[in-house]
Motif scaffolding. Structure first.
Motif, short mmCIF file in Angstrom:
data_model
loop_
_atom_site.label_atom_id
_atom_site.label_comp_id
_atom_site.label_asym_id
_atom_site.label_seq_id
_atom_site.Cartn_x
_atom_site.Cartn_y
_atom_site.Cartn_z
N ILE A 119 18.85 -4.67 -7.62
CA ILE A 119 17.59 -5.23 -7.14
C ILE A 119 17.85 -6.48 -6.30
O ILE A 119 18.56 -7.39 -6.73
N GLY A 120 17.32 -6.47 -5.07
CA GLY A 120 17.53 -7.63 -4.20
C GLY A 120 18.98 -7.82 -3.85
O GLY A 120 19.45 -8.95 -3.72
N ALA A 121 19.70 -6.73 -3.68
CA ALA A 121 21.11 -6.81 -3.31
C ALA A 121 21.46 -5.62 -2.42
O ALA A 121 21.12 -4.49 -2.75
N ASN A 122 22.09 -5.92 -1.32
CA ASN A 122 22.57 -4.86 -0.43
C ASN A 122 24.07 -4.76 -0.62
O ASN A 122 24.86 -5.14 0.24
N CYS B 105 27.32 -6.09 1.39
CA CYS B 105 27.66 -7.47 1.03
C CYS B 105 28.65 -7.60 -0.11
O CYS B 105 29.29 -8.63 -0.25
N HIS B 106 28.74 -6.59 -0.94
CA HIS B 106 29.74 -6.59 -2.03
C HIS B 106 30.35 -5.20 -2.05
O HIS B 106 30.26 -4.46 -3.04
N VAL C 274 16.16 -1.47 -5.55
CA VAL C 274 14.86 -2.08 -5.28
C VAL C 274 15.05 -3.05 -4.12
O VAL C 274 15.70 -4.09 -4.27
N ASP C 275 14.52 -2.70 -2.96
CA ASP C 275 14.71 -3.53 -1.76
C ASP C 275 13.63 -3.15 -0.76
O ASP C 275 13.40 -1.95 -0.54
N GLY D 122 8.78 -10.28 -2.57
CA GLY D 122 8.18 -11.24 -3.49
C GLY D 122 7.46 -10.61 -4.67
O GLY D 122 6.77 -11.31 -5.41
N LYS E 284 12.34 -14.97 -11.51
CA LYS E 284 12.76 -13.59 -11.20
C LYS E 284 13.99 -13.22 -12.02
O LYS E 284 14.06 -12.14 -12.62
N GLY F 177 18.86 -11.71 6.18
CA GLY F 177 20.01 -11.36 5.34
C GLY F 177 21.23 -11.06 6.18
O GLY F 177 21.39 -11.59 7.28
N ARG F 178 22.06 -10.15 5.65
CA ARG F 178 23.42 -10.01 6.16
C ARG F 178 23.74 -8.62 6.70
O ARG F 178 23.11 -7.64 6.35
N GLY G 23 29.77 -6.46 8.66
CA GLY G 23 30.98 -7.04 9.25
C GLY G 23 30.98 -8.55 9.34
O GLY G 23 32.03 -9.19 9.25
N TRP H 72 30.36 -12.56 8.62
CA TRP H 72 30.32 -13.53 7.53
C TRP H 72 29.51 -14.73 8.02
O TRP H 72 29.92 -15.44 8.93
N LYS I 233 14.29 -15.79 1.87
CA LYS I 233 14.03 -14.36 2.05
C LYS I 233 12.64 -14.04 2.57
O LYS I 233 12.37 -12.87 2.84
N1 MGD Z 1 29.05 -8.73 4.99
C1 MGD Z 1 28.78 -9.85 4.33
N2 MGD Z 1 28.91 -9.89 2.99
C2 MGD Z 1 28.61 -11.02 2.33
C3 MGD Z 1 28.19 -12.20 3.01
C4 MGD Z 1 28.11 -12.14 4.44
O1 MGD Z 1 27.78 -13.13 5.11
N3 MGD Z 1 28.40 -10.95 5.06
N4 MGD Z 1 27.86 -13.32 2.32
C5 MGD Z 1 28.12 -13.40 0.88
C6 MGD Z 1 27.12 -14.28 0.28
S1 MGD Z 1 27.37 -15.95 0.32
C7 MGD Z 1 26.03 -13.81 -0.37
S2 MGD Z 1 24.92 -14.88 -1.06
C8 MGD Z 1 25.83 -12.38 -0.61
C9 MGD Z 1 24.39 -11.90 -0.39
O2 MGD Z 1 24.31 -10.56 -0.70
P1 MGD Z 1 22.92 -9.81 -0.70
O3 MGD Z 1 21.92 -10.57 -1.45
O4 MGD Z 1 23.16 -8.42 -1.11
O5 MGD Z 1 22.54 -9.84 0.88
P2 MGD Z 1 21.26 -10.24 1.73
O6 MGD Z 1 21.33 -9.43 2.95
O7 MGD Z 1 21.19 -11.71 1.88
O8 MGD Z 1 19.98 -9.83 0.87
C10 MGD Z 1 19.92 -8.68 0.09
C11 MGD Z 1 18.65 -7.91 0.23
O9 MGD Z 1 17.53 -8.59 -0.31
C12 MGD Z 1 16.41 -7.90 0.22
N5 MGD Z 1 15.17 -8.61 -0.08
C13 MGD Z 1 14.47 -9.46 0.68
N6 MGD Z 1 13.38 -9.90 0.04
C14 MGD Z 1 13.36 -9.30 -1.17
C15 MGD Z 1 12.48 -9.32 -2.29
O10 MGD Z 1 11.48 -10.05 -2.35
N7 MGD Z 1 12.81 -8.53 -3.36
C16 MGD Z 1 13.90 -7.73 -3.36
N8 MGD Z 1 14.14 -6.99 -4.42
N9 MGD Z 1 14.75 -7.69 -2.32
C17 MGD Z 1 14.49 -8.47 -1.25
C18 MGD Z 1 16.76 -7.79 1.68
O11 MGD Z 1 16.04 -6.74 2.32
C19 MGD Z 1 18.26 -7.55 1.64
O12 MGD Z 1 18.60 -6.20 1.87
O13 MGD Z 1 26.68 -11.63 0.25
C20 MGD Z 1 28.04 -12.04 0.22
N10 MGD Z 1 28.72 -11.03 0.98
#
Ligand code: MGD
Ligand code: MGD
Ligand code: SF4
Ligand code: MO
Length: 691
Positions: free
Chosen positions: A161-164, A168-169, A191-192, A211, A298, A576-577, A580, A582, A679
């Motif tokens: 949830i709230g993680a791509n 990103c990982h 969940v996104d 939200g 949350k 968001g991210r 490729g 960073w 966000k």
């Molecule tokens: N490729 C890549 N990888 C990274 C990074 C990078 O810069 N590039 N940075 C690193 C860092 S520091 C971080 S913090 C992580 C972040 O990793 P993630 O949190 O997975 O990445 P984001 O794209 O910031 O946001 C994730 C998702 O949250 C969704 N979202 C937005 N609003 C809401 C909401 O209200 N509810 C829910 N459920 N989802 C919502 C967005 O659509 C998005 O797809 O990634 C790490 N990994």
């Protein structure tokens, strides 16, 4: 061959460096040899556009001139002294980063909170993990993700949830997909609001409105209560606050929740059924949860579900925050936020302050009793003329903070700004009076802790370019020159670690059994008490770190977005991210392969919204919020919900014209964690004709 850790995301993949090339370390338990495109291309950027010498200028409109370290340190120490005299300790602010080594963090805490008496050390983790920190602390009594990556391969249901995670990982996500291949009954729920790469791989995707996560979690809890699918034995023996929680979720019946979230009742019931029927449920979250004006609530709403169902303390189950940066975990352990002290201690706790003062050989009362400024309060302090020295290290706030117009205006008012970075130019360097060249990954030795509490020794294998120095050495030299020779005696990072680890003894993040020599043989997970053994997972005995040993239910209501859309600003913009890039591109913007992968910024928009604006693919859109404007080529996609837009955060003013996500965002933050709602903000759109 040298062993180290990837300096990008918090997955924390072990790497081997052989003859100037990197590859995944097969012996590292976290990644087992795997790496993603960022890790694989790492070497290509480490020599490009590096800052080689200290540089200074009297005014921001003057050119920088190179100076010696002797001059630079003299200038900085003078300035620290005059700022102390004129503004008091809280007039000095240091803004650091989850990209520091633990040793960098520790020495910075000692300098700021101990010797200078300013608790205003904050890190970019404030924009990132701080809601998870406060959520864990409030629910369990201590910070610390309880799970390990082995749980990815032991779960029956991953609730993402709230993680791509796919972007990103990536290696965490690979391990999850590996589990589904091995166990076809296993389910992945995502969940996104967006149809991310992660969502495309899901068995069930809930595209909720931004939200509405608390509504969803409470809606699931409501159904579990209605169906009587609780773990009553666990509830009664190991939790507190259940009655108030049950009374709260009574207000979240399925029809109401489905309407608020913008999903069907069937979809809500399907996910609740997975919670009810799966043997082991693992929740994975990241910024879609944390970066919210109700981020802490949350996180706690997700933990509630684990408490309700007893899904914790056993393999394959538990609430698991995916840490953003490579050493945001180590930063928390070393006290790297303005309300913390090393060893998961708190500034507000007089006993904790006294323990740290004694360890540091400082007089009682040296550490101020009030928490310091969060990074946004530092910006407000600059605006109010209360901050006289702003020191930025290993972060690029002129791109990554919200409301950039306001940030830039504040930086222009700063009496003295120090920027300590590995690269030049950066957007933040434009606002610096003094630039200090930092050694980066591969050029300094020290430790980092990844999302699963695995501590890895990152070994240096090359010399820093020019006169660049490790961050911890810079902080230590400043400390000695301020008259604290006894506090900063170390000749190596291994000695820094030895002093630091003693402060973790008996604490939740106990690593008193570790040292650099031991870690050279391979990574170790904490807790690692001296002479003792500990379970890989936290809370396997179901005793939590609260005074009564019980985990606490949270009875919080959903408050929704801080800036909901309205007639003037009818769209919700999320940011968001991409796979490729960073962050602010200081490395990845300088790598050909990655630039080709993501050549330019864009905005994702639903076909219906695009049609209303008469917009076609690739055409420029002007996006306006109450705070700023930016322009992006349109990427029209049916996957995104109507009324929701997405722009990547990666393009600052160095890399594109007017395409900053943070020109638009606002700084309204979670009251408990201080984490801004990066966000979501309300925006209006206009087609730019002829563009
Ligand atoms: N490729 C890549 N990888 C990274 C990074 C990078 O810069 N590039 N940075 C690193 C860092 S520091 C971080 S913090 C992580 C972040 O990793 P993630 O949190 O997975 O990445 P984001 O794209 O910031 O946001 C994730 C998702 O949250 C969704 N979202 C937005 N609003 C809401 C909401 O209200 N509810 C829910 N459920 N989802 C919502 C967005 O659509 C998005 O797809 O990634 C790490 N990994
Ligand atoms: N709109 C929007 N804004 C966001 C986010 C979002 O999702 N949306 N996410 C937020 C999050 S989660 C994060 S983590 C932040 C990240 O934002 P930043 O921290 O600003 O991003 P980075 O580009 O990683 O900046 C790190 C800097 O440290 C330098 N550096 C690298 N290694 C070293 C070193 O060893 N020593 C020193 N001194 N310097 C070094 C790099 O050159 C770079 O300039 O952005 C936040 N901002
Ligand atoms: S998954 Fe994260 S830690 Fe692993 S190689 Fe990719 S960026 Fe580096
Ligand atoms: Mo982050």
């Amino acid at each position: 061959m040298v062993r180290t850790l990837c300096p990008y995301c918090g997955v924390g993949c072990g790497l081997e460096v052989v003859e100037g090339r990197v590859r995944g370390d097969r012996a590292h338990p976290s990644n087992q040899g795997m790496v993603c495109v960022k890790g694989a291309t790492l070497m290509e950027a480490i020599d490009r556009d590096r800052l080689h010498t200290p540089m200074a200028r009297a005014r921001l409109d003057a050119p920088f001139r190179p100076i010696s370290w002797e001059t630079a340190l003299g200038m900085l120490v003078d300035r620290l002294r005059t700022t102390l005299a004129e503004y008091g300790p809280e007039g000095i602010c240091l803004y650091g980063s989850g990209q520091f080594l633990t040793e960098d963090y520790y020495v910075a805490q000692k300098l700021m909170k101990g010797c200078l008496g300013s608790n205003s050390f904050d890190a970019n983790s404030r924009l990132c993990m701080s809601s998870s920190v406060s959520g864990y602390v409030q629910s369990f009594g201590a910070d610390g993700p309880p799970c390990t990556y082995d749980d990815l391969e032991a779960t029956d249901c991953a609730f993402v949830i709230g993680a791509n995670a796919a972007e990103c990982h990536p290696i965490v996500f690979n391990r999850l997909l590996r589990q589904r291949r091995a166990n076809p009954a296993m389910r992945i729920v995502v969940v996104d609001p967006r149809p991310t790469e992660t969502a495309r791989q899901a068995d069930l995707h809930l595209p909720i409105r931004p939200g509405t996560d608390i509504d969803l979690a409470h809606g699931i809890a409501h159904l579990l209560l209605r169906w009587d699918r609780l773990d009553r034995r666990f509830l009664e023996a190991h939790t507190s606050g259940f009655e108030a929680f049950a009374a709260t979720v009574a207000h979240y019946p399925p029809e109401t929740v489905a309407r608020r979230c913008g999903i069907t009742v069937d979809a809500l019931e399907a996910v609740a059924r997975l919670w009810a029927e799966s043997g082991r449920v693992l929740t994975l979250w990241s910024m879609g949860i944390n970066q919210s004006s109700e981020g802490t609530a949350k996180v706690r709403a997700l933990i509630n579900l684990h408490l309700l169902t007893g899904q914790i303390g056993k393999p394959g189950a538990g609430p698991f925050s995916l840490t953003g940066q490579p050493n945001a975990m180590g930063g928390r352990e070393a006290g790297g936020l303005s309300h913390l002290l090393p060893g998961y201690r708190f500034i507000a706790d007089a006993g904790h302050r006294a323990q740290v003062e004694a360890h540091w050989g400082l007089a009682p009362g040296s550490i101020a009793p009030q928490r310091g400024r969060t990074v946004w309060e530092m910006i407000e302090g600059l605006e109010a003329g209360e901050v006289g020295l702003f020191w930025v290290a290993a972060t690029n706030p002129a791109v990554s903070l919200p409301d950039l117009e306001r940030v830039r205006a504040a930086l222009l008012r700063s009496p003295f700004t120090v920027v300590q970075d590995a690269y030049y130019p950066t957007e933040t360097a434009e606002f610096a009076h003094l630039l200090l060249p930092a050694a980066q990954w591969g050029e300094k030795t020290g430790t980092m802790t990844n999302s699963e509490r695995m501590v890895t020794l990152c070994q240096a294998f090359r010399d820093p370019p020019g006169e660049a120095r490790p961050d911890w050495q810079i902080f230590a030299e400043v400390g000695r020159r301020l008259g604290f020779a006894a506090q900063f005696p170390w000749g190596s990072a291994a000695e820094v670690f030895d002093e630091y680890k003693a402060l973790t003894g008996g604490r939740p993040c106990d690593m008193s059994g570790l040292d650099h020599a031991l870690l050279a043989a391979g990574p170790r997970r904490w807790p690692s008490p001296a002479g003792g053994e500990a379970d890989a997972r936290l809370y396997t005995d179901l005793r939590f770190a609260t005074p009564d040993g019980r985990a606490r239910f949270a009875a919080c209501h959903s408050r929704g977005l801080a800036e909901p859309p309205d007639d003037g600003y009818p769209f919700v913009l999320t940011t968001g991210r991409l796979y490729g890039h960073w962050h602010t591109q200081t490395r990845t913007g300088r790598i050909e392969k990655i630039r080709k992968l993501h050549p330019h910024p864009f905005i994702e928009i639903h076909p219906r919204d695009a049609a209303k604006l008469d917009l076609s693919e690739g055409e420029a859109v002007e996006v306006r919020s109450r705070r700023g404007v930016a322009r992006f080529p349109a990427r029209i996609t049916a996957g995104i919900a109507p009324g929701v837009l997405f722009v990547p955060m990666h393009w600052g003013s160095l890399w594109a014209e007017n395409a900053e996500a943070n020109a638009l965002t606002h700084p309204i933050a979670c009251p408990d964690s201080g984490e801004p709602e990066l966000k979501a903000c309300a925006v209006a759109l206009r087609r730019v004709s002829g563009a």
